[in-house]
Design a protein around this motif. Structure first.
Motif, PDB file in Angstrom:
ATOM      1  N   GLY A 105       0.822  -1.203   0.000  1.00  0.00           N
ATOM      2  CA  GLY A 105       0.000   0.000   0.000  1.00  0.00           C
ATOM      3  C   GLY A 105       0.851   1.246   0.000  1.00  0.00           C
ATOM      4  N   GLY A 106       0.178   2.390   0.085  1.00  0.00           N
ATOM      5  CA  GLY A 106       0.874   3.668   0.141  1.00  0.00           C
ATOM      6  C   GLY A 106       0.940   4.377  -1.195  1.00  0.00           C
ATOM      7  N   ARG A 107       0.439   3.755  -2.241  1.00  0.00           N
ATOM      8  CA  ARG A 107       0.331   4.405  -3.566  1.00  0.00           C
ATOM      9  C   ARG A 107      -0.799   3.717  -4.323  1.00  0.00           C
ATOM     10  NH1 ARG A 107       2.110   0.896  -7.459  1.00  0.00           N
ATOM     11  NH2 ARG A 107       3.896  -0.438  -6.985  1.00  0.00           N
ATOM     12  N   GLN A 108      -1.206   4.349  -5.423  1.00  0.00           N
ATOM     13  CA  GLN A 108      -2.198   3.704  -6.298  1.00  0.00           C
ATOM     14  C   GLN A 108      -1.548   2.481  -6.944  1.00  0.00           C
ATOM     15  OE1 GLN A 108      -5.611   4.634  -6.959  1.00  0.00           O
ATOM     16  NE2 GLN A 108      -5.464   2.545  -7.739  1.00  0.00           N
ATOM     17  N   LEU A 109      -2.097   1.314  -6.693  1.00  0.00           N
ATOM     18  CA  LEU A 109      -1.533   0.085  -7.261  1.00  0.00           C
ATOM     19  C   LEU A 109      -2.174  -0.190  -8.626  1.00  0.00           C
ATOM     20  CD1 LEU A 109      -1.658  -1.907  -3.924  1.00  0.00           C
ATOM     21  CD2 LEU A 109       0.415  -1.054  -5.039  1.00  0.00           C
ATOM     22  N   LYS A 110      -1.379  -0.746  -9.507  1.00  0.00           N
ATOM     23  CA  LYS A 110      -1.868  -1.030 -10.866  1.00  0.00           C
ATOM     24  C   LYS A 110      -2.829  -2.222 -10.839  1.00  0.00           C
ATOM     25  CE  LYS A 110       2.282   0.664 -13.211  1.00  0.00           C
ATOM     26  NZ  LYS A 110       3.250   0.750 -12.097  1.00  0.00           N
ATOM     27  N   ALA A 111      -3.657  -2.298 -11.857  1.00  0.00           N
ATOM     28  CA  ALA A 111      -4.581  -3.427 -11.969  1.00  0.00           C
ATOM     29  C   ALA A 111      -3.784  -4.734 -12.026  1.00  0.00           C
ATOM     30  CB  ALA A 111      -5.428  -3.278 -13.218  1.00  0.00           C
ATOM     31  N   MET A 112      -4.379  -5.805 -11.545  1.00  0.00           N
ATOM     32  CA  MET A 112      -3.715  -7.108 -11.538  1.00  0.00           C
ATOM     33  C   MET A 112      -3.710  -7.710 -12.946  1.00  0.00           C
ATOM     34  SD  MET A 112      -2.964  -7.824  -8.363  1.00  0.00           S
ATOM     35  CE  MET A 112      -2.901  -9.600  -8.210  1.00  0.00           C
ATOM     36  N   GLY A 113      -2.776  -8.572 -13.184  1.00  0.00           N
ATOM     37  CA  GLY A 113      -2.781  -9.278 -14.469  1.00  0.00           C
ATOM     38  C   GLY A 113      -1.579 -10.153 -14.616  1.00  0.00           C
TER      39      GLY A 113
END
Ligand code: 5GP
Ligand code: ZN
Length: 113
Positions: A105-113
């Motif tokens: 956490g602590g930032r916008q995480l990218k979509a999973m894939g």
């Protein structure tokens, strides 16, 4: 397991930055953080991976998630959000074969894939 890096971290043979521990669980900061907060939550009992889990391990693995919830709150991540991941075997990129829950956490995480 004598050659397991996370067992060595749990027993103090390898240093780590501790975040939390109780009878069943140890949590420490990832050595190569993929996000501003990147914590690994592990059972003190050695279990290779989700594939090696048995019904007898349900409580201890479930407990990892409850610990993650508490650590996320301590780290100020409850409201902004966080991601919990368990990698299993090669296609998921598992490199350490002692089951562990990643808390990111602590930032916008990218979509999973
Ligand atoms: P996996 O790829 O198996 O899901 O995750 C293993 C994680 O353990 C990786 O994110 C890696 O950076 C972390 N790691 C590997 N060795 C050490 C270590 O000696 N200390 C700490 N704190 N983290 C480690
Ligand atoms: Zn281990």
């Amino acid at each position: 397991m004598s050659d397991c890096i996370f067992c060595k971290i749990i027993n103090g043979e390898i240093p780590s930055t501790s975040v939390f521990q109780d009878e069943q669980t140890y949590a420490f900061r990832d050595i190569a953080p993929a996000a501003p907060t990147h914590i690994l939550i592990v059972p003190k009992q050695h279990i290779d991976s989700v594939n090696a889990m048995t019904e007898a391990d349900e409580q201890v693995i479930g407990h990892l998630f409850n610990v993650a919830r508490q650590i996320a709150a301590q780290e100020g991540l409850s409201e902004p959000g966080y991601r919990l991941i368990i990698n299993t075997n090669a296609n998921a990129g598992q490199t350490v074969f002692h089951i562990h829950l990643h808390l990111l956490g602590g930032r916008q995480l990218k979509a999973m894939g």
